[in-house]
Enzyme design. Structure first.
Site, PDB file in Angstrom:
ATOM      1  N   GLY A 132     -17.458 -36.293  48.059  1.00 21.07           N
ATOM      2  CA  GLY A 132     -16.580 -35.135  48.231  1.00 21.07           C
ATOM      3  C   GLY A 132     -17.236 -34.017  49.005  1.00 21.07           C
ATOM      4  CB  ILE A 165     -12.183 -37.527  48.262  1.00 23.23           C
ATOM      5  CG1 ILE A 165     -12.382 -36.020  48.492  1.00 23.23           C
ATOM      6  CG2 ILE A 165     -13.473 -38.215  47.831  1.00 23.23           C
ATOM      7  CD1 ILE A 165     -13.240 -35.646  49.697  1.00 23.23           C
ATOM      8  CB  CYS A 240     -24.495 -38.994  53.335  1.00 28.09           C
ATOM      9  SG  CYS A 240     -25.599 -38.459  52.021  1.00 28.09           S
ATOM     10  CB  ALA A 244     -20.646 -43.106  56.809  1.00 29.86           C
ATOM     11  CD  GLN A 281      -1.909 -61.339  90.756  1.00 28.31           C
ATOM     12  OE1 GLN A 281      -1.499 -60.261  91.189  1.00 28.31           O
ATOM     13  NE2 GLN A 281      -2.366 -62.297  91.533  1.00 28.31           N
ATOM     14  CD  GLU A 365     -17.840 -41.007  57.816  1.00 29.64           C
ATOM     15  OE1 GLU A 365     -18.851 -40.280  57.964  1.00 29.64           O
ATOM     16  OE2 GLU A 365     -17.560 -41.591  56.758  1.00 29.64           O
TER      17      GLU A 365
HETATM   18  C1  LIG Z   1      -8.142 -41.170  55.722  1.00 30.73           C
HETATM   19  C2  LIG Z   1      -9.223 -40.134  55.601  1.00 30.73           C
HETATM   20  C3  LIG Z   1     -10.281 -40.351  54.723  1.00 30.73           C
HETATM   21  C4  LIG Z   1     -11.277 -39.368  54.576  1.00 30.73           C
HETATM   22  N1  LIG Z   1     -12.302 -39.563  53.690  1.00 30.73           N
HETATM   23  C5  LIG Z   1     -13.164 -38.542  53.437  1.00 30.73           C
HETATM   24  C6  LIG Z   1     -14.156 -38.669  52.403  1.00 30.73           C
HETATM   25  O1  LIG Z   1     -14.299 -39.728  51.776  1.00 30.73           O
HETATM   26  N2  LIG Z   1     -14.945 -37.599  52.119  1.00 30.73           N
HETATM   27  C7  LIG Z   1     -14.837 -36.408  52.799  1.00 30.73           C
HETATM   28  O2  LIG Z   1     -15.574 -35.481  52.476  1.00 30.73           O
HETATM   29  N3  LIG Z   1     -13.915 -36.267  53.797  1.00 30.73           N
HETATM   30  C8  LIG Z   1     -13.077 -37.295  54.121  1.00 30.73           C
HETATM   31  N4  LIG Z   1     -12.125 -37.155  55.101  1.00 30.73           N
HETATM   32  C9  LIG Z   1     -11.985 -35.869  55.773  1.00 30.73           C
HETATM   33  C10 LIG Z   1     -12.443 -35.852  57.223  1.00 30.73           C
HETATM   34  O3  LIG Z   1     -13.833 -35.934  57.297  1.00 30.73           O
HETATM   35  C11 LIG Z   1     -11.870 -34.597  57.871  1.00 30.73           C
HETATM   36  O4  LIG Z   1     -10.483 -34.806  58.008  1.00 30.73           O
HETATM   37  C12 LIG Z   1     -12.502 -34.273  59.214  1.00 30.73           C
HETATM   38  O5  LIG Z   1     -13.812 -33.797  59.048  1.00 30.73           O
HETATM   39  C13 LIG Z   1     -11.705 -33.241  60.004  1.00 30.73           C
HETATM   40  O6  LIG Z   1     -11.440 -32.145  59.219  1.00 30.73           O
HETATM   41  P1  LIG Z   1      -9.945 -31.544  59.127  1.00 30.73           P
HETATM   42  O7  LIG Z   1      -9.016 -32.673  58.849  1.00 30.73           O
HETATM   43  O8  LIG Z   1      -9.980 -30.418  58.190  1.00 30.73           O
HETATM   44  O9  LIG Z   1      -9.643 -31.064  60.585  1.00 30.73           O
HETATM   45  P2  LIG Z   1     -10.072 -29.663  61.217  1.00 30.73           P
HETATM   46  O10 LIG Z   1     -11.531 -29.434  61.015  1.00 30.73           O
HETATM   47  O11 LIG Z   1      -9.122 -28.607  60.746  1.00 30.73           O
HETATM   48  O12 LIG Z   1      -9.817 -29.934  62.756  1.00 30.73           O
HETATM   49  C14 LIG Z   1      -8.509 -29.815  63.377  1.00 30.73           C
HETATM   50  C15 LIG Z   1      -8.700 -30.055  64.871  1.00 30.73           C
HETATM   51  O13 LIG Z   1      -9.559 -29.032  65.378  1.00 30.73           O
HETATM   52  C16 LIG Z   1     -10.604 -29.645  66.130  1.00 30.73           C
HETATM   53  N5  LIG Z   1     -11.800 -28.805  66.135  1.00 30.73           N
HETATM   54  C17 LIG Z   1     -12.616 -28.529  65.103  1.00 30.73           C
HETATM   55  N6  LIG Z   1     -13.644 -27.742  65.516  1.00 30.73           N
HETATM   56  C18 LIG Z   1     -13.456 -27.547  66.839  1.00 30.73           C
HETATM   57  C19 LIG Z   1     -14.186 -26.832  67.843  1.00 30.73           C
HETATM   58  N7  LIG Z   1     -15.315 -26.208  67.574  1.00 30.73           N
HETATM   59  N8  LIG Z   1     -13.701 -26.844  69.105  1.00 30.73           N
HETATM   60  C20 LIG Z   1     -12.543 -27.507  69.401  1.00 30.73           C
HETATM   61  N9  LIG Z   1     -11.837 -28.194  68.510  1.00 30.73           N
HETATM   62  C21 LIG Z   1     -12.288 -28.229  67.243  1.00 30.73           C
HETATM   63  C22 LIG Z   1     -10.810 -30.972  65.450  1.00 30.73           C
HETATM   64  O14 LIG Z   1     -11.528 -31.863  66.275  1.00 30.73           O
HETATM   65  C23 LIG Z   1      -9.378 -31.376  65.203  1.00 30.73           C
HETATM   66  O15 LIG Z   1      -8.847 -31.925  66.370  1.00 30.73           O
HETATM   67  C24 LIG Z   1     -11.173 -38.156  55.326  1.00 30.73           C
HETATM   68  C25 LIG Z   1     -10.115 -37.988  56.238  1.00 30.73           C
HETATM   69  C26 LIG Z   1      -9.155 -38.961  56.379  1.00 30.73           C
HETATM   70  C27 LIG Z   1      -8.029 -38.741  57.365  1.00 30.73           C
END
Ligand SMILES: Cc1cc2nc3c(=O)[nH]c(=O)nc-3n(C[C@H](O)[C@H](O)[C@H](O)COP(=O)(O)OP(=O)(O)OC[C@H]3O[C@@H](n4cnc5c(N)ncnc54)[C@H](O)[C@@H]3O)c2cc1C
Length: 386
Positions: A132, A165, A240, A244, A281, A365
């Site tokens: 988490g 998560i 970590c 992954a 083609q 990730e």
């Molecule tokens: C199916 C699934 C499983 C997951 N499993 C886990 C897990 O087990 N544990 C865990 O901790 N998390 C998990 N996550 C969360 C995941 O790591 C986050 O969704 C991810 O880090 C992106 O964060 P956010 O969704 O809040 O997007 P945001 O951070 O809000 O990003 C939104 C958009 O803004 C962009 N952005 C961000 N910063 C910048 C910047 N500086 N400049 C330009 N663009 C930017 C991003 O690239 C994205 O396009 C999971 C997500 C999914 C969808």
């Protein structure tokens, strides 16, 4: 000819690595492929049963040493991820989170007691873990997290919410990252601890054969021994995530390979204007272009794996691999979808399932944008994150 044969990928692998790949492929063929489209459609995953099966072939935490883990090399681990993701990204996610996030956190930062208590049972698939870090308001920027850990005598009290998560509601233990006075620390939160609630996230269109949950920590009281003593600051969880992400470099190519194999078989069978689709083609151009990207992605994955085995792999190189291979895998999945025509939008074939799964893989990730910025910083020396 098989696409990976054009690149003679097998010649880069040891006998042991090929055997492991075969063993994982067999589990996937027997226990996963026949059911995974149904799981995806229903939005379920029999995670406990699968964890035991995968534990029995030594896949969980296979790149870790000791405590019941197989202690295998990075390429062997990558190939296992490739085979799992060729079945479904949800499967690979289950294994990545178990081995590279939850187990790795305990293995790398845990006390002897924590390792003894959790790792052997997690390697066997008898216990499941989750990780988490992400919160509703902090994904790409986990350093802003609001979950807190406050001292209460010799105990800790955790408050906050973790979002998205993987494995959340099927986990026996959650590795939870929280802000303490001295900085970000990691905690092992056993399922059922008073104040700890887990809710599954519904209505996903991607990664449906995977458990995704919200973790709510409302005054969760933990003893001192629940803290991971070796992790201090954001470098703990980021270490970590790097593990992954490496698995995803291989895994994404597995999804792409499954799509390409499906499209090749379909194009050979499907007659259009009285000739096989494969004989046109335009079709061959698509197949050739996809094979080039797949082969390059596989070569990159093996190369990064060998660097990792020598202890030379940098986080920036993992970003290069994740950014390139997930991006190309999505392109391959979408192009294969076009070759299947209308059939390509159904769950009768794995292609659309891989395509929508890869949308999650592109985001978790580290999003593709964040990895682009990591590469940009490596090239220019100038951080452009904010
Ligand atoms: C199916 C699934 C499983 C997951 N499993 C886990 C897990 O087990 N544990 C865990 O901790 N998390 C998990 N996550 C969360 C995941 O790591 C986050 O969704 C991810 O880090 C992106 O964060 P956010 O969704 O809040 O997007 P945001 O951070 O809000 O990003 C939104 C958009 O803004 C962009 N952005 C961000 N910063 C910048 C910047 N500086 N400049 C330009 N663009 C930017 C991003 O690239 C994205 O396009 C999971 C997500 C999914 C969808």
């Amino acid at each position: 000819m098989h696409p990976s044969a054009l690149f003679a990928i097998d010649g880069l692998l040891t006998d042991e690595e090929r055997d492991i790949r075969q063993a994982v492929r067999q589990v996937c063929d027997q226990e996963i492929r026949p059911h995974v489209a149904d799981w995806f459609e229903a939005g379920t995953l029999p995670a406990r049963e699968l964890a035991r099966s995968l534990g029995s072939v030594g896949v969980l935490g296979m790149h870790l040493d000791g405590y019941g883990c197989a202690g295998l090399g990075a390429v062997a681990y990558g190939l296992a991820c490739l085979e799992l993701e060729a079945a479904d990204s949800g499967l690979r996610s289950l294994v990545s989170v178990q081995g590279s996030l939850a187990m790795y956190a305990i293995w790398k930062y845990g006390s002897q007691e924590q390792k003894q208590e959790w790792l052997p049972a997690m390697a066997a698939g008898e216990r499941i873990g989750c990780f988490g870090l992400t919160e509703p308001d902090f994904g790409s920027d986990p350093g802003g997290m609001r979950t807190t850990a406050k001292r209460a005598g010799s105990d800790w009290v955790l408050n906050g919410t973790k979002m998205w998560i993987t494995n959340g509601s099927v986990s026996d233990v959650a590795v939870v990252w929280a802000r303490a006075e001295e900085g970000i620390r990691g905690f092992l939160v056993p399922a059922g601890t008073p104040g700890f609630a887990v809710h599954d996230l519904k209505r996903k269109v991607s990664l449906r054969a995977s458990v995704t949950s919200e973790l709510v920590l409302d005054g969760v009281r933990l003893p001192e021994e629940a803290m991971l003593p070796g992790a201090r600051g954001l470098s703990g969880p980021l270490g970590c995530l790097n593990e992954a992400r490496f698995g995803i470099v291989f895994g994404a190519m597995g999804a792409a390979l499954d799509c390409l194999e499906t499209a090749l078989a379909y194009a050979a069978e499907r007659e259009i204007f009285a000739r096989p689709l494969a004989s046109y083609q335009l079709t061959q151009e698509k197949l050739a272009d996809m094979t080039l990207e797949l082969g390059k992605g596989l070569l990159l994955a093996v190369h990064l794996g060998r660097l990792k085995e020598r202890g030379e792999l940098t986080p920036e190189q993992v970003s290069v691999g994740k950014l390139n291979n997930v991006r190309e895998a999505i392109d391959i999945a979408r192009t294969c979808r076009t070759l299947l025509g209308a059939s390509g939008i159904t769950l009768e074939y794995p292609v659309i399932r891989h395509a929508v799964n890869l949308e999650s893989v592109l985001t978790y990730e580290g999003t593709s944008e964040i990895h682009t910025l990591v590469v940009g910083k490596a090239l220019t020396g100038l951080p452009a994150f904010h």
